[in-house]
Design an enzyme around this catalytic site. Structure first.
Site, short mmCIF file in Angstrom:
data_model
loop_
_atom_site.label_atom_id
_atom_site.label_comp_id
_atom_site.label_asym_id
_atom_site.label_seq_id
_atom_site.Cartn_x
_atom_site.Cartn_y
_atom_site.Cartn_z
N ASP A 49 27.58 -25.12 5.10
CA ASP A 49 27.87 -23.86 5.13
C ASP A 49 28.74 -23.24 4.09
O ASP A 49 29.66 -23.88 3.48
CB ASP A 49 29.24 -24.05 7.06
CG ASP A 49 29.02 -23.20 7.40
OD1 ASP A 49 28.67 -21.25 6.65
OD2 ASP A 49 30.36 -22.06 8.43
N ASN A 97 20.06 -18.29 13.78
CA ASN A 97 19.70 -17.98 11.89
C ASN A 97 18.71 -16.60 12.09
O ASN A 97 18.96 -16.02 10.59
CB ASN A 97 19.70 -18.63 10.81
CG ASN A 97 20.85 -19.75 10.95
OD1 ASN A 97 20.38 -20.75 10.27
ND2 ASN A 97 21.24 -18.45 11.13
C1 LIG Z 1 15.55 -25.79 4.62
C2 LIG Z 1 16.77 -27.05 3.69
C3 LIG Z 1 16.12 -27.56 3.10
C4 LIG Z 1 17.40 -25.90 3.19
C5 LIG Z 1 18.71 -25.63 2.48
C6 LIG Z 1 19.46 -24.73 1.90
C7 LIG Z 1 20.94 -25.00 2.96
C8 LIG Z 1 21.79 -25.38 2.66
C9 LIG Z 1 20.39 -23.39 4.01
C10 LIG Z 1 21.60 -23.73 4.82
C11 LIG Z 1 21.12 -22.44 5.50
C12 LIG Z 1 22.67 -21.93 6.18
C13 LIG Z 1 22.36 -20.94 7.26
C14 LIG Z 1 23.69 -22.37 6.15
C15 LIG Z 1 24.53 -21.83 6.47
O1 LIG Z 1 25.64 -21.13 5.70
P1 LIG Z 1 25.97 -19.65 5.59
O2 LIG Z 1 24.97 -19.05 4.81
O3 LIG Z 1 26.46 -19.09 7.20
O4 LIG Z 1 27.06 -18.96 4.89
P2 LIG Z 1 28.29 -18.16 5.43
O5 LIG Z 1 29.23 -19.13 6.14
O6 LIG Z 1 29.32 -17.91 4.04
O7 LIG Z 1 28.24 -16.82 5.93
#
Ligand SMILES: CC(C)=CCC/C(C)=C/CC/C(C)=C/COP(=O)(O)OP(=O)(O)O
Length: 370
Positions: A49, A97
């Site tokens: 996250d 998502n």
């Molecule tokens: C398929 C694969 C190997 C992926 C690797 C890339 C990766 C780390 C994906 C995670 C995506 C995600 C929804 C993260 C949550 O942070 P957020 O986007 O919700 O961030 P925030 O909490 O700051 O809004």
């Protein structure tokens, strides 16, 4: 230009100079070697996250934050597999998502396609650590081209048997549990041949209930209901007996063992095949979870300071799962953040082992020295 800007630049220059890089690499290896001397969690899960917040803080595009999130993942997988973790489960994309902008969803799909495919190539991360990729979750919600690439990555690595990377994509625990319950019920309703079992808890409970039925009319009504149920069950299992496969699957086998074949109310005996609901145990449900065949989840880490599970690993978290919420954002996550978590976990394990030894020695009394 502020002095802090110069300090940051200086630090960057120093850290990327070959001798410093070499020294840091050696320290990392030493620390990992020391870590391996103690117990290591066999199954670790990550809620990755904070990619978007990292992007905002560093004035870069959201998708760049996700790219850096992938870099952090690659770094941490290396740490995990090097230190002896067998299974890593990552929350790469929640079913929720899909509600993000099409642009961001498309980019996350692209990262999954391209990066997982790269990682599974000969000589790359998965190959080096003998790790297989398993995509778990609602495949049916993915675009065809994404499915094809993810399946290819899984197929390329399927014979790697030293470690596993479970990529939850798209996933939520409630969906996983619902699917598992649904499949268990389908198994449960499969007709099976009658087999006698002298006592079952259901049988006993039914007897106790029957004893509480006082009036003759109540008793007659109950007997009639049971007879009707018995008739329906028996004709069902007889009519479809050609489709039965006794002991064909583990969970069905378990369910069969728990069939009860007699019904007794106040002395009246009825021969019947009634499914026993007590046959649905946590072990049977476990057989239907996406993470079946993997060791119990021992450590779950979520970055970015948010302290909730967000519908992730709700079934897998058990009484001994350590859950750690860290302040750093996922793209910043590295060995230096992970090491204290692992040390603390090792310390907890040692304490648990000591406590259980002490508990046992109390239970069996002092050991006699000959
Ligand atoms: C398929 C694969 C190997 C992926 C690797 C890339 C990766 C780390 C994906 C995670 C995506 C995600 C929804 C993260 C949550 O942070 P957020 O986007 O919700 O961030 P925030 O909490 O700051 O809004």
């Amino acid at each position: 230009m502020s002095s802090s800007f110069y300090l940051t630049q200086l630090r960057r220059c120093l850290l990327s100079s070959p001798p410093v890089e070499w020294a840091i690499q050696h320290i990392r290896e030493l620390l990992l070697g020391a870590l391996r001397q103690g117990p290591i969690p066999q199954h670790v899960a990550f809620v990755m996250d904070g990619n978007r917040r990292f992007a905002r803080q560093h004035h870069i595009e959201t998708i760049e934050g996700h790219n850096m999130g992938f870099e952090a993942l690659a770094r941490i997988l290396e740490v995990c597999y090097k230190s002896g973790v067998k299974v890593v489960t990552i929350y790469a994309f929640s079913i929720e998502n899909f509600q993000r902008s099409q642009y961001e969803v498309d980019h996350l799909m692209e990262i999954a396609k391209v990066k997982l495919s790269q990682m599974s190539q000969h000589g790359d991360l998965m190959d080096r650590y003998g790790a297989s990729i398993r995509i778990i979750g609602r495949r049916d919600l993915l675009r065809e081209d994404v499915k094809v690439e993810l399946d290819k990555a899984a197929a390329l690595t399927k014979d790697n048997n030293k470690a596993i990377l479970n990529v939850c994509f798209p996933y939520t625990s409630r969906d996983e549990i619902t699917t598992a319950v649904r499949e268990t019920v389908v198994d449960y309703l499969k007709p099976v041949p009658p087999r006698r079992r002298p006592f079952s808890e259901t049988h006993i409970a039914r007897n106790i209930r029957a004893r509480h039925v006082h009036s003759a009319q109540e008793r007659r009504d109950m007997l009639r209901d049971v007879e009707a149920a018995v008739e329906a069950e028996t004709s069902d299992s007889v009519s479809s007996s050609t489709t039965l496969h006794p002991g064909s699957s583990t969970s069905t086998g378990q369910l069969e063992d728990n069939m009860t074949t007699d019904t007794s109310i106040n002395g009246a005996e009825y021969s019947a095949v009634l499914p026993d609901v007590e046959a649905i145990t946590p072990a049977v449900l476990e057989e239907h979870m996406f993470t079946r065949d993997t060791p119990p989840l021992e450590l779950l880490v979520r970055t970015s300071g948010v302290e909730r599970l967000s519908d992730f690993m709700l079934w897998q978290c058990h009484e001994h799962t350590t859950i750690r919420f860290l302040k750093c954002l996922w793209p910043e996550f590295d060995l230096w953040h992970f090491l204290p978590v692992l040390w603390e976990w090792q310390w907890q394990q040692r304490r648990r082992t000591l406590t259980s030894w002490n508990g046992n020695s109390h239970a069996i009394g002092p050991v006699k020295v000959q």
